[in-house]
Design a protein around this motif. Structure first.
Motif, PDB file in Angstrom:
ATOM      1  N   ASP A  37       0.838  -1.200   0.000  1.00  0.00           N
ATOM      2  CA  ASP A  37       0.000   0.000   0.000  1.00  0.00           C
ATOM      3  C   ASP A  37       0.877   1.256   0.000  1.00  0.00           C
ATOM      4  O   ASP A  37       1.585   1.513   0.964  1.00  0.00           O
ATOM      5  CB  ASP A  37      -0.907  -0.002   1.228  1.00  0.00           C
ATOM      6  CG  ASP A  37      -1.842   1.190   1.280  1.00  0.00           C
ATOM      7  OD1 ASP A  37      -1.854   2.020   0.345  1.00  0.00           O
ATOM      8  OD2 ASP A  37      -2.579   1.305   2.282  1.00  0.00           O
ATOM      9  N   SER A  39      -0.533   4.352  -0.842  1.00  0.00           N
ATOM     10  CA  SER A  39      -1.496   5.447  -0.935  1.00  0.00           C
ATOM     11  C   SER A  39      -1.101   6.663  -0.105  1.00  0.00           C
ATOM     12  O   SER A  39      -1.505   7.783  -0.418  1.00  0.00           O
ATOM     13  CB  SER A  39      -2.894   4.970  -0.539  1.00  0.00           C
ATOM     14  OG  SER A  39      -2.902   4.482   0.797  1.00  0.00           O
ATOM     15  N   THR A  56       0.423  -2.990  -6.410  1.00  0.00           N
ATOM     16  CA  THR A  56      -0.456  -3.130  -7.575  1.00  0.00           C
ATOM     17  C   THR A  56      -1.190  -1.833  -7.904  1.00  0.00           C
ATOM     18  O   THR A  56      -1.546  -1.603  -9.049  1.00  0.00           O
ATOM     19  CB  THR A  56      -1.504  -4.243  -7.358  1.00  0.00           C
ATOM     20  OG1 THR A  56      -2.259  -3.944  -6.173  1.00  0.00           O
ATOM     21  CG2 THR A  56      -0.826  -5.600  -7.204  1.00  0.00           C
ATOM     22  N   ASP A  57      -1.395  -0.971  -6.918  1.00  0.00           N
ATOM     23  CA  ASP A  57      -2.162   0.260  -7.115  1.00  0.00           C
ATOM     24  C   ASP A  57      -1.275   1.477  -6.890  1.00  0.00           C
ATOM     25  O   ASP A  57      -0.800   1.710  -5.784  1.00  0.00           O
ATOM     26  CB  ASP A  57      -3.346   0.284  -6.148  1.00  0.00           C
ATOM     27  CG  ASP A  57      -4.228   1.512  -6.316  1.00  0.00           C
ATOM     28  OD1 ASP A  57      -3.988   2.323  -7.239  1.00  0.00           O
ATOM     29  OD2 ASP A  57      -5.168   1.663  -5.515  1.00  0.00           O
ATOM     30  N   SER A  59      -2.379   4.616  -8.052  1.00  0.00           N
ATOM     31  CA  SER A  59      -3.264   5.727  -8.407  1.00  0.00           C
ATOM     32  C   SER A  59      -3.077   6.956  -7.514  1.00  0.00           C
ATOM     33  O   SER A  59      -3.378   8.072  -7.934  1.00  0.00           O
ATOM     34  CB  SER A  59      -4.726   5.278  -8.373  1.00  0.00           C
ATOM     35  OG  SER A  59      -5.086   4.819  -7.082  1.00  0.00           O
ATOM     36  N   ILE A  75       2.029  -3.965 -11.181  1.00  0.00           N
ATOM     37  CA  ILE A  75       1.287  -2.796 -11.646  1.00  0.00           C
ATOM     38  C   ILE A  75       0.738  -3.049 -13.041  1.00  0.00           C
ATOM     39  O   ILE A  75       1.469  -3.476 -13.942  1.00  0.00           O
ATOM     40  CB  ILE A  75       2.191  -1.547 -11.649  1.00  0.00           C
ATOM     41  CG1 ILE A  75       2.620  -1.204 -10.223  1.00  0.00           C
ATOM     42  CG2 ILE A  75       1.485  -0.364 -12.295  1.00  0.00           C
ATOM     43  CD1 ILE A  75       3.689  -0.137 -10.156  1.00  0.00           C
ATOM     44  N   ASP A  77      -2.088  -0.680 -14.193  1.00  0.00           N
ATOM     45  CA  ASP A  77      -2.743   0.562 -14.597  1.00  0.00           C
ATOM     46  C   ASP A  77      -1.916   1.766 -14.159  1.00  0.00           C
ATOM     47  O   ASP A  77      -1.695   1.973 -12.965  1.00  0.00           O
ATOM     48  CB  ASP A  77      -4.133   0.627 -13.969  1.00  0.00           C
ATOM     49  CG  ASP A  77      -4.921   1.860 -14.372  1.00  0.00           C
ATOM     50  OD1 ASP A  77      -4.457   2.640 -15.228  1.00  0.00           O
ATOM     51  OD2 ASP A  77      -6.019   2.060 -13.816  1.00  0.00           O
TER      52      ASP A  77
END
Length: 100
Positions: A37, A39, A56-57, A59, A75, A77
């Motif tokens: 994570d 974020s 994986t995220d 964004s 990853i 996206d």
């Protein structure tokens, strides 16, 4: 570590929680395979996440100035990274669409 400007933790595979590192200016986490994570790292100016295969995220990282995601094979996206000025996606084998 709230006042640290530059922090290098590359290869520290036991690190899983990076939520307290969001105010570090330059952060090296290459090879920290336990991280999933990221974020909380959206305000980091220069961020090395190379070989962090658990991520994986990404964004939340759209405001990072310099971002190294080399060999981040989880990853898929990268559409949120359009504002990143320097972006290294070398060997990110999961990415299939870079139209953003």
């Amino acid at each position: 570590l709230g006042n640290v400007h530059t922090l290098e933790l590359g290869g520290c595979t036991g690190i899983t929680d990076v939520s307290a590192l969001g105010n570090v200016h330059t952060l090296g986490l290459g090879g920290c395979t336990g991280i999933t994570d990221v974020s909380a790292l959206g305000n980091v100016r220069s961020l090395d996440l190379s070989d962090c295969t658990g991520i994986t995220d990404v964004s939340a990282l759209g405001n990072v100035h310099t971002l190294d995601l080399t060999e981040c094979t989880g990853i898929t996206d990268v559409s949120a990274l359009g504002n990143v000025r320097s972006l290294d996606l070398s060997d990110c084998t999961g990415i299939t669409d870079v139209s953003a």
